[in-house]
Design a protein around this motif. Structure first.
Motif, PDB file in Angstrom:
ATOM      1  N   ARG A  70       0.837  -1.195   0.000  1.00  0.00           N
ATOM      2  CA  ARG A  70       0.000   0.000   0.000  1.00  0.00           C
ATOM      3  C   ARG A  70       0.880   1.257   0.000  1.00  0.00           C
ATOM      4  NH1 ARG A  70      -5.184   1.494   3.859  1.00  0.00           N
ATOM      5  NH2 ARG A  70      -5.582   3.471   2.812  1.00  0.00           N
ATOM      6  N   THR A  71       0.621   2.170  -0.930  1.00  0.00           N
ATOM      7  CA  THR A  71       1.502   3.336  -1.082  1.00  0.00           C
ATOM      8  C   THR A  71       0.863   4.664  -0.660  1.00  0.00           C
ATOM      9  OG1 THR A  71       0.783   3.698  -3.358  1.00  0.00           O
ATOM     10  CG2 THR A  71       2.709   2.301  -3.038  1.00  0.00           C
ATOM     11  N   ASP A  72      -0.476   4.727  -0.610  1.00  0.00           N
ATOM     12  CA  ASP A  72      -1.093   6.036  -0.327  1.00  0.00           C
ATOM     13  C   ASP A  72      -0.876   6.491   1.113  1.00  0.00           C
ATOM     14  OD1 ASP A  72      -4.006   5.197   1.036  1.00  0.00           O
ATOM     15  OD2 ASP A  72      -3.185   3.739  -0.341  1.00  0.00           O
ATOM     16  N   THR A  73      -0.438   5.565   1.983  1.00  0.00           N
ATOM     17  CA  THR A  73      -0.163   5.932   3.372  1.00  0.00           C
ATOM     18  C   THR A  73       1.344   6.060   3.645  1.00  0.00           C
ATOM     19  OG1 THR A  73      -0.359   3.581   3.836  1.00  0.00           O
ATOM     20  CG2 THR A  73      -2.274   4.933   4.373  1.00  0.00           C
ATOM     21  N   MET A  74       2.140   5.883   2.597  1.00  0.00           N
ATOM     22  CA  MET A  74       3.601   5.940   2.793  1.00  0.00           C
ATOM     23  C   MET A  74       4.097   7.365   3.024  1.00  0.00           C
ATOM     24  SD  MET A  74       5.457   3.482   0.076  1.00  0.00           S
ATOM     25  CE  MET A  74       5.600   1.731   0.307  1.00  0.00           C
ATOM     26  N   LYS A  75       5.245   7.470   3.698  1.00  0.00           N
ATOM     27  CA  LYS A  75       5.864   8.780   3.922  1.00  0.00           C
ATOM     28  C   LYS A  75       6.687   9.191   2.692  1.00  0.00           C
ATOM     29  CE  LYS A  75       6.076   8.622   8.908  1.00  0.00           C
ATOM     30  NZ  LYS A  75       5.813   7.170   9.192  1.00  0.00           N
ATOM     31  N   LYS A  76       7.004  10.500   2.657  1.00  0.00           N
ATOM     32  CA  LYS A  76       7.699  11.061   1.492  1.00  0.00           C
ATOM     33  C   LYS A  76       8.973  10.318   1.109  1.00  0.00           C
ATOM     34  CE  LYS A  76       6.740  15.849   0.430  1.00  0.00           C
ATOM     35  NZ  LYS A  76       6.825  17.206   0.952  1.00  0.00           N
ATOM     36  N   ASN A  77       9.826  10.035   2.121  1.00  0.00           N
ATOM     37  CA  ASN A  77      11.110   9.399   1.792  1.00  0.00           C
ATOM     38  C   ASN A  77      10.933   7.947   1.343  1.00  0.00           C
ATOM     39  OD1 ASN A  77      10.328   8.875   4.374  1.00  0.00           O
ATOM     40  ND2 ASN A  77      12.396   8.727   5.210  1.00  0.00           N
ATOM     41  N   GLU A  78       9.902   7.270   1.900  1.00  0.00           N
ATOM     42  CA  GLU A  78       9.608   5.905   1.454  1.00  0.00           C
ATOM     43  C   GLU A  78       9.152   5.930  -0.007  1.00  0.00           C
ATOM     44  OE1 GLU A  78       7.690   3.436   5.070  1.00  0.00           O
ATOM     45  OE2 GLU A  78       6.569   5.225   4.525  1.00  0.00           O
ATOM     46  N   LEU A  79       8.318   6.939  -0.324  1.00  0.00           N
ATOM     47  CA  LEU A  79       7.802   7.067  -1.689  1.00  0.00           C
ATOM     48  C   LEU A  79       8.923   7.351  -2.688  1.00  0.00           C
ATOM     49  CD1 LEU A  79       4.497   9.060  -1.214  1.00  0.00           C
ATOM     50  CD2 LEU A  79       4.748   6.687  -1.911  1.00  0.00           C
ATOM     51  N   LEU A  80       9.846   8.225  -2.264  1.00  0.00           N
ATOM     52  CA  LEU A  80      10.979   8.563  -3.126  1.00  0.00           C
ATOM     53  C   LEU A  80      11.744   7.308  -3.517  1.00  0.00           C
ATOM     54  CD1 LEU A  80      12.766  11.779  -1.784  1.00  0.00           C
ATOM     55  CD2 LEU A  80      12.048  11.295  -4.132  1.00  0.00           C
ATOM     56  N   GLU A  81      11.998   6.461  -2.514  1.00  0.00           N
ATOM     57  CA  GLU A  81      12.761   5.248  -2.759  1.00  0.00           C
ATOM     58  C   GLU A  81      11.980   4.285  -3.659  1.00  0.00           C
ATOM     59  OE1 GLU A  81      14.404   3.423   0.768  1.00  0.00           O
ATOM     60  OE2 GLU A  81      14.962   1.669  -0.431  1.00  0.00           O
ATOM     61  N   LEU A  82      10.693   4.124  -3.337  1.00  0.00           N
ATOM     62  CA  LEU A  82       9.844   3.228  -4.133  1.00  0.00           C
ATOM     63  C   LEU A  82       9.789   3.670  -5.595  1.00  0.00           C
ATOM     64  CD1 LEU A  82       7.058   1.127  -3.721  1.00  0.00           C
ATOM     65  CD2 LEU A  82       6.154   3.237  -4.636  1.00  0.00           C
ATOM     66  N   ARG A  83       9.581   4.989  -5.782  1.00  0.00           N
ATOM     67  CA  ARG A  83       9.508   5.533  -7.140  1.00  0.00           C
ATOM     68  C   ARG A  83      10.809   5.310  -7.894  1.00  0.00           C
ATOM     69  NH1 ARG A  83       6.425  10.033  -5.353  1.00  0.00           N
ATOM     70  NH2 ARG A  83       8.250  11.293  -4.980  1.00  0.00           N
ATOM     71  N   ASN A  84      11.891   5.660  -7.238  1.00  0.00           N
ATOM     72  CA  ASN A  84      13.184   5.584  -7.910  1.00  0.00           C
ATOM     73  C   ASN A  84      13.524   4.141  -8.313  1.00  0.00           C
ATOM     74  OD1 ASN A  84      15.232   7.151  -8.962  1.00  0.00           O
ATOM     75  ND2 ASN A  84      16.575   6.795  -7.226  1.00  0.00           N
TER      76      ASN A  84
END
Ligand code: ADP
Ligand code: MG
Length: 241
Positions: A70-84
Motif C-alpha cells: 500500500r503506497t497512499d499511506t507511505m511517507k515522502k522518503n519511502e515514496l521517493l525510494e519506491l519511485r526511484n
C-alpha cells in the motif's frame, strides 16, 4: 501474472473552497508485464489518475497498491525510494537537463542516490542508448539534439534503474506521425524484451489500438475497459448470435 498496480475506490477532489471531483471511485488493476493505454478527452482526469498511480499525487480517498504494497499511506522518503526503484516516468515535456550530455541525463536517476556512476551503470546507460538509437549523439548536450531524440533520451532515462513499471503521459504529443510510430515500436519492444509493465496515456489511436488493453476515462470515471485477448471471443459471440 499478478497485478502490479491496484486502485481501490480512488477519488480525487481539487480545491478547498470550490471543490471539483476529478476522479470518482476508480477501481482498476494492471497486470504485470502488460502494455496498457489510457484514452479520454482533455480534462477527463487521465493525468491525475496516472500521477496518483505513480505516487506523485495522493488520492483524496481510496487505496493504491504497487507490487502488493500500500503506497497512499507511505511517507515522502519511502515514496521517493519506491519511485526511484520501481517506476520510470516518461512525460511529454522531458525535463532533460540542458547543461548535461545525453549520457549524463540517462544516468541522472541513478546519480540521485549515488555520487559516481559505477561501471555497471555506465554499461547499462550505453546499452540503453544503443537500444533507443542514440549512441552517436550520447555526448551531445541535451538541448543539442532533435525533439525525437530528446524523447528517446527520456525513455532511456526512465529505464536506467530497471523499473517494473513505466508510466507515460502523452509521450509522443509533440512528435510527427512517423516519429510517433517509431517511439511506440520502441516502447512495445522494451515491454516484450524486459517484461516492463507500461501504462501510456495517448490521444493517438494507433498507439491505443496496439496495446493489450484500452482503458477509457470520462469525467473522472472508467467508462470503457477492453482487453485484446478478449476481442476475438467477443467477435465469436457476435457471429454466433
Ligand atoms: N492541481 C489542480 N488543481 C485544480 N484542478 C486541477 C488540477 N489538476 C487538474 N485539475 C483539473 O482536473 C481535471 C482533470 O485534469 P487532468 O487529470 O489533467 O485531465 P487530462 O489529463 O485527462 O486532460 C481538469 O478539469 C483539470 O482542470
Ligand atoms: Mg493530461
Amino acid at each position: 501474472m499478478p497485478d502490479i498496480i491496484s486502485l481501490n475506490d480512488v477519488s480525487k477532489v481539487y480545491g478547498k473552497v470550490i471543490k471539483t471531483k476529478v476522479l470518482k471511485d476508480v477501481n482498476i488493476s494492471f497486470e504485470e508485464g502488460t502494455f496498457n493505454s489510457i484514452i479520454g478527452a482533455s480534462g477527463s482526469g487521465k493525468s491525475t489518475l496516472l500521477n496518483i498511480m505513480g505516487t506523485l499525487d495522493k488520492p483524496t480517498t481510496g487505496e493504491i497498491y504497487i507490487n502488493g504494497v500500500r503506497t497512499d499511506t507511505m511517507k515522502k522518503n519511502e515514496l521517493l525510494e519506491l519511485r526511484n526503484k520501481t517506476i520510470g516516468f516518461i512525460f511529454q515535456f522531458h525535463y532533460l537537463l540542458p547543461e548535461f550530455t545525453v549520457l549524463e541525463n540517462v544516468m541522472m536517476p541513478y546519480m540521485i542516490g549515488n555520487s559516481k556512476p559505477s561501471r555497471e551503470i555506465l554499461e547499462r546507460a550505453n546499452e540503453l542508448l544503443e537500444l533507443v538509437g542514440l549512441s552517436k549523439v550520447k555526448n551531445n548536450f541535451a538541448n543539442n539534439i532533435s525533439g525525437g531524440q530528446q524523447e528517446r533520451t527520456a525513455i532511456a532515462r526512465a529505464l536506467i534503474n530497471n523499473p517494473k513499471i513505466v508510466l507515460s503521459d502523452e509521450p509522443t504529443g509533440n512528435l510527427d506521425s512517423e516519429a510517433t510510430v517509431n517511439i511506440y515500436k520502441l516502447l512495445r519492444g522494451i515491454n516484450e524484451k524486459m517484461k516492463t509493465t507500461f501504462i501510456v496515456i495517448t490521444h493517438d489511436n494507433r498507439i491505443a489500438e496496439k496495446a493489450d488493453r484500452i482503458v477509457e476515462i470520462k469525467d473522472g470515471k472508467v467508462i470503457g475497459d477492453s482487453f485484446k485477448e478478449k476481442w476475438p471471443s467477443y467477435r465469436c459471440l457476435v457471429l454466433r448470435m
